[in-house]
Design a protein around this motif. Structure first.
Motif, PDB file in Angstrom:
ATOM      1  N   THR A 147      -2.257 -27.834  25.038  1.00 17.11           N
ATOM      2  CA  THR A 147      -1.614 -29.060  25.513  1.00 17.11           C
ATOM      3  C   THR A 147      -1.258 -29.996  24.358  1.00 17.11           C
ATOM      4  O   THR A 147      -1.961 -30.080  23.350  1.00 17.11           O
ATOM      5  N   GLN A 148      -0.155 -30.720  24.545  1.00 17.14           N
ATOM      6  CA  GLN A 148       0.379 -31.648  23.543  1.00 17.14           C
ATOM      7  C   GLN A 148       0.827 -32.932  24.235  1.00 17.14           C
ATOM      8  O   GLN A 148       1.955 -33.384  24.090  1.00 17.14           O
ATOM      9  N   ALA A 149      -0.075 -33.537  24.999  1.00 14.31           N
ATOM     10  CA  ALA A 149       0.300 -34.732  25.762  1.00 14.31           C
ATOM     11  C   ALA A 149       0.407 -35.969  24.874  1.00 14.31           C
ATOM     12  O   ALA A 149       1.274 -36.820  25.093  1.00 14.31           O
ATOM     13  N   GLY A 150      -0.473 -36.108  23.904  1.00 12.38           N
ATOM     14  CA  GLY A 150      -0.452 -37.298  23.063  1.00 12.38           C
ATOM     15  C   GLY A 150      -0.636 -38.567  23.875  1.00 12.38           C
ATOM     16  O   GLY A 150      -1.536 -38.646  24.719  1.00 12.38           O
TER      17      GLY A 150
ATOM     18  N   ARG B 288      -6.490 -29.558  24.939  1.00  9.30           N
ATOM     19  CA  ARG B 288      -6.986 -30.093  23.673  1.00  9.30           C
ATOM     20  C   ARG B 288      -6.288 -31.415  23.394  1.00  9.30           C
ATOM     21  O   ARG B 288      -5.179 -31.461  22.872  1.00  9.30           O
ATOM     22  N   GLU B 289      -6.924 -32.502  23.783  1.00  9.66           N
ATOM     23  CA  GLU B 289      -6.378 -33.845  23.610  1.00  9.66           C
ATOM     24  C   GLU B 289      -7.465 -34.703  22.969  1.00  9.66           C
ATOM     25  O   GLU B 289      -8.236 -35.379  23.644  1.00  9.66           O
TER      26      GLU B 289
ATOM     27  N   VAL C 129      -7.369 -22.064  32.778  1.00  8.63           N
ATOM     28  CA  VAL C 129      -7.469 -23.226  31.889  1.00  8.63           C
ATOM     29  C   VAL C 129      -8.765 -23.174  31.097  1.00  8.63           C
ATOM     30  O   VAL C 129      -9.848 -22.968  31.665  1.00  8.63           O
ATOM     31  N   ILE C 130      -8.628 -23.389  29.785  1.00  9.12           N
ATOM     32  CA  ILE C 130      -9.751 -23.472  28.864  1.00  9.12           C
ATOM     33  C   ILE C 130      -9.852 -24.919  28.377  1.00  9.12           C
ATOM     34  O   ILE C 130      -8.841 -25.525  28.016  1.00  9.12           O
ATOM     35  N   ILE C 131     -11.068 -25.441  28.332  1.00  4.66           N
ATOM     36  CA  ILE C 131     -11.286 -26.801  27.832  1.00  4.66           C
ATOM     37  C   ILE C 131     -11.779 -26.729  26.386  1.00  4.66           C
ATOM     38  O   ILE C 131     -12.723 -26.000  26.086  1.00  4.66           O
ATOM     39  N   ASN C 132     -11.150 -27.460  25.523  1.00  4.00           N
ATOM     40  CA  ASN C 132     -11.533 -27.441  24.112  1.00  4.00           C
ATOM     41  C   ASN C 132     -12.866 -28.155  23.905  1.00  4.00           C
ATOM     42  O   ASN C 132     -13.025 -29.327  24.267  1.00  4.00           O
ATOM     43  N   ALA C 133     -13.839 -27.447  23.337  1.00  2.00           N
ATOM     44  CA  ALA C 133     -15.076 -28.015  22.776  1.00  2.00           C
ATOM     45  C   ALA C 133     -16.042 -28.614  23.787  1.00  2.00           C
ATOM     46  O   ALA C 133     -17.066 -29.168  23.377  1.00  2.00           O
TER      47      ALA C 133
ATOM     48  N   ALA D  10     -12.964 -25.551  35.491  1.00  2.00           N
ATOM     49  CA  ALA D  10     -12.022 -24.845  34.633  1.00  2.00           C
ATOM     50  C   ALA D  10     -12.534 -23.425  34.423  1.00  2.00           C
ATOM     51  O   ALA D  10     -13.643 -23.073  34.844  1.00  2.00           O
ATOM     52  N   ASP D  11     -11.731 -22.608  33.768  1.00  2.00           N
ATOM     53  CA  ASP D  11     -12.078 -21.196  33.641  1.00  2.00           C
ATOM     54  C   ASP D  11     -12.906 -20.873  32.404  1.00  2.00           C
ATOM     55  O   ASP D  11     -13.531 -19.818  32.328  1.00  2.00           O
ATOM     56  N   GLY D  12     -12.914 -21.786  31.424  1.00  2.00           N
ATOM     57  CA  GLY D  12     -13.668 -21.478  30.230  1.00  2.00           C
ATOM     58  C   GLY D  12     -13.639 -22.596  29.221  1.00  2.00           C
ATOM     59  O   GLY D  12     -13.143 -23.699  29.470  1.00  2.00           O
ATOM     60  N   VAL D  13     -14.195 -22.286  28.031  1.00  2.00           N
ATOM     61  CA  VAL D  13     -14.296 -23.255  26.957  1.00  2.00           C
ATOM     62  C   VAL D  13     -13.813 -22.622  25.661  1.00  2.00           C
ATOM     63  O   VAL D  13     -13.963 -21.424  25.445  1.00  2.00           O
TER      64      VAL D  13
END
Length: 311
Positions: free
Chosen positions: A137-140, A164-165, A191-195, A205-208
């Protein structure tokens, strides 16, 4: 005394519709009736690729015209250790036909209809469920403006997304991640969540995606369906394999707009680092969708895109 080791070239023969070929083992071979990916022993003086071409001609009567290196898996049977070098074969001449008494079946990774599978091939089936493109993701500062871009990418077939935001924290991050999960799951994407494994579990979500620092410090694999790792060198890739990660991101391959002048791997070093790895590896850094074929030629499972995923 250790068991003897044999080296095998194995083919994941993939049609344009994504289905791949499995073959049953003949009655006169070990594990008769078990289903496996076609291939055979690498003979003395052969490269893995040369063995692949020869075996597919002998077993299936086809001539390989395009194949890319993929995964290397080791499996210990009762009296034998087998090291399998897998290639993805996407172009060939001729129609596969049984030359050794096999039965064939074209299969989909999420709907295997034949059994039993040879044990060494189960992780390969799991790896095949991972799509070739991972969008980051690049939402900024424009969350509202990003969501329509996400919706468009999902309609175009994007099936794996990493949230990843780093500018978002707390409830703002949770709300954004939930919006991504809701949209992605409606489109049968993951969907993977960063960190943040806790957030991933909380919002289903589905993972990390583990950072390199987390990878070095973590004691065991998080309890999530998908676990990825961000890697930059051989030592970090080793840790990702040891932890049992489902995939890794390896970066930076090429120069990026966000880090101009920073050292990069380049394709030759990328290929060296990915050679003989047991988990799928996505190339990351300075890439766009047109680089997918080049990345796969250098051993990548696929590519991870930031800006390029949302254009």
């Amino acid at each position: 005394m250790s068991n003897p080791t044999i080296h095998v070239a194995a083919a994941v023969i993939i049609r344009p519709d994504g289905r791949f070929l499995l073959a049953s083992r003949p009655a006169d071979k070990p594990y008769p009736g078990y289903w496996e990916f076609p291939g055979g022993k690498i003979e003395a003086g052969e490269t893995a690729y040369e063995a692949l071409v020869r075996e597919l001609d002998e077993e299936l009567g086809i001539h390989v015209t395009h194949a890319t290196p993929w995964l290397t898996r080791q499996f210990d049977y009762t009296k034998l250790r087998v090291v399998l070098s897998f290639f993805r074969v996407t172009a060939w001449q001729g129609e596969p036909h049984p030359r050794e008494g096999q039965t064939f079946a074209w299969q989909s990774a999420d709907d295997i209809t034949v059994a039993p599978l040879l044990p060494a091939n189960t992780p390969i089936i799991q790896a095949l469920t991972l799509p070739p493109i991972l969008g980051i993701t690049q939402a900024g500062d424009d969350i509202a403006g990003f969501l329509p871009k996400l919706d468009h990418a999902l309609t175009q077939g994007l099936k794996l997304i990493q949230v990843r935001e780093k500018q978002l924290t707390g409830s703002a991050l949770s709300e954004f991640a939930q919006a991504v999960v809701h949209r992605a799951h409606a489109a049968h994407a993951r969907v993977i969540i960063n960190a943040d494994a806790a957030l991933a579990q909380q919002i289903q979500a589905d993972g990390v995606q583990l950072t390199a620092a987390q990878l070095a410090a973590i004691g065991s694999r998080p309890d999530l369906t998908l676990v990825g790792a961000s890697c930059h060198n051989a030592a970090e890739l080793d840790l990702a394999e040891q932890l049992g990660c489902d995939y890794a991101l390896l970066s930076p391959v090429l120069p990026t707009a966000s880090h101009p002048g920073a050292p990069t791997l380049g394709w030759e070093q990328f290929a060296s680092l990915t050679s003989n790895r047991s988990i799928p590896i996505y190339a990351l850094g300075g890439l766009n969708a047109a680089d997918l074929e080049l990345a796969q030629q250098h051993g990548a499972h696929g590519i991870a895109l930031l800006r390029g995923a949302w254009q």
